[in-house]
Design an enzyme around this catalytic site. Structure first.
Site, short mmCIF file in Angstrom:
data_model
loop_
_atom_site.label_atom_id
_atom_site.label_comp_id
_atom_site.label_asym_id
_atom_site.label_seq_id
_atom_site.Cartn_x
_atom_site.Cartn_y
_atom_site.Cartn_z
N HIS A 1 0.83 -1.21 0.00
CA HIS A 1 0.00 0.00 0.00
C HIS A 1 0.85 1.26 0.00
CE1 HIS A 1 -3.64 -2.32 0.54
NE2 HIS A 1 -4.32 -1.21 0.36
N LYS B 1 -9.91 -7.33 8.16
CA LYS B 1 -10.61 -7.54 9.43
C LYS B 1 -10.48 -6.28 10.27
CE LYS B 1 -6.70 -9.64 11.91
NZ LYS B 1 -6.29 -8.93 13.12
#
Lengths: 184, 279
Positions: free
Chosen positions: A42, A107
């Site tokens: 990222h 999550k």
């Protein structure tokens, strides 16, 4: 999209129509292509975006899965591959959603910036069960590294998945299952 | 003076790394089953079923329970009548290196916390040695994933805040962690000592078996009270709602200074992996 025993089956790439049909709390099974990317990938993608260069894959309509698998044994498609904590990607996600990323699987909690980006670009955030990496690996049929191989577990992998299990955590209207969970 | 070969220690560590990552502990598995029978929500029960199935798949030996096979935390209790031939530290790191390679475990350690280049072999381990009476070595490997580690916290409370201050800090830490540390969690709490000692006590508390009682009646009662209040938060399995947010709360108290009340919380995920062997 088809519904089977309370579970919605969806295929990639995801259209706005399919995404609008998903509500926080729905169980889904995903078939198609999912791209893994976590912290280091990222950061790199964000830097590529800032420099105005080409991204390692076309985000339009795609799903990013926050995961870094354990090594595959010889002959296996993948090792254990459960979700990592999504919140660490919050700093980067709105920029990726803006260029076409439709869905994220991870999550845990997302911040308000990510929620706003999801709502304004008709996106969705899904949760896979943390710590169920062995179980989830069964839905991965093929994996290949498509960018940043030097990052090892953190490289971007293109996964062919069949009936990948997830739960809609933040839907396109901004409803968040984790807000609903803490209030009983 | 008993001699223990460093090579033997290294092989033992390698085996513990693999065992801890592939095989769920019986106490945890039992706790999943109990929770499965008491959870009211369909989604919560489903998550617990998935965790049990995940453990069964991992036990077949081809996949670790979780892709985050952790940073290896190693506790060694060294009997004072034991001599380890060779370097103890090298033997431990060599064992971790071999275990993570042989077991197809993920290498998750970066050499520098800022420039973050992976060391490629999951070393160095975090090593704690303690010297105890006797002529044996008790070795424990506790692979720690960082989904849960990142949710840990410590605070230097004022003594006037007392037990209610401790409880409030523990509950608040768990509430803030929410779904992130992979609930149902195991909660280790260190109370007293110094800032560093409380943090270590919290981590070590995670080594207790789920269902075990605290040897102190006072702290046992505090553990039960906290477990009840934490499970009333509604976070539930995978954070998707339910009554099973934690499987256990383990508190490790220690004497402290007249001016302080250190408290540390170390959160373990639902698998809270650790394995020991005596050499």
């Amino acid at each position: 999209m088809s519904t089977e025993g309370g579970t919605k089956k969806i295929s990639t790439p995801l259209s706005d129509e399919v995404i609008k049909g998903l509500s926080a709390g729905d169980r889904v099974l995903i078939t198609g292509v999912v791209y893994t990317a976590r912290d280091a990938a990222h950061k790199r993608m964000f830097e590529i975006l800032e420099r105005g260069e080409d991204m390692p894959f076309d985000f339009f309509g795609q799903i990013v899965y926050y995961a870094g698998p354990s090594p595959a044994r010889p002959g296996a498609a993948i090792g254990s591959i459960g979700p990592t904590t999504s919140g660490r990607m919050d700093a980067y996600s709105p920029a990726l959603i803006k260029i076409g990323l439709k869905a994220m699987i991870g999550k845990g909690l997302r911040n308000e910036d990510v929620k706003r980006a999801i709502v304004s670009h008709c996106g969705v955030y899904m949760a896979a069960i943390g710590g169920a990496g062995a179980l989830i690996s069964r839905s991965v049929k093929r994996a290949r590294v498509i960018a940043f191989p030097e990052l090892g577990a953190e490289a971007i992998r293109m996964l062919d998945v069949e009936d990948f299990p997830a739960i809609v955590a933040i839907d396109s209207s901004g409803r968040d299952i984790y807000d609903m969970a803490g209030t009983d | 003076m008993r001699e223990i070969d460093a090579g033997l220690l290294s092989s033992a560590i390698a085996g513990l790394c693999v065992d801890a990552n592939y095989n769920i502990a019986p106490d945890i598995e039992e706790a999943f089953k109990r929770a499965r029978d008491t959870e009211a929500g369909e989604l919560a029960r489903r998550v617990l079923d998935d965790l049990l199935e995940n453990a069964a798949i991992a036990a077949e030996g081809l996949l670790p329970l979780c892709q985050d096979t952790g940073m290896a935390v190693v506790f060694v209790e060294i009997g004072q009548d034991v001599h380890v031939s060779g370097s103890l530290k090298d033997a431990i790191n060599d064992g971790v290196r071999r275990g993570y390679e042989y077991g197809f475990l993920r290498k998750s350690v970066v050499a520098d916390p800022i420039d973050r280049v992976n060391t490629g072999d999951n070393t160095p381990a975090i090593i704690y040695c303690d010297v105890v009476p006797g002529d044996s070595l008790l070795v424990t490997v506790a692979p720690k994933g960082f989904g849960s580690e990142n949710m840990s916290a410590m605070s230097m409370l004022k003594p006037s805040e007392g037990i209610e201050g401790v409880k409030k800090f523990v509950i608040e830490t768990v509430r803030k962690a929410g779904p992130n540390p992979c609930p149902p969690i195991v909660i280790g709490v260190g109370v007293g000592g110094t800032a560093d000692y409380a943090s270590l006590s919290a981590k070590k508390a995670l080594l207790r078996s789920v269902g075990s009682a605290n040897p102190s009646a006072f702290w046992d009662k505090v553990e039960r009270d906290l477990l009840g209040r934490i499970n009333a938060l509604g976070i539930g399995p995978a954070g998707l709602g339910g009554h099973t947010t934690a499987l256990a709360v383990f508190i490790s108290p220690y004497p402290t200074h007249i001016a302080g009340l250190p408290v540390a919380v170390n959160i373990g995920c639902h698998s809270t992996r650790h394995r020991s062997i005596r050499l």
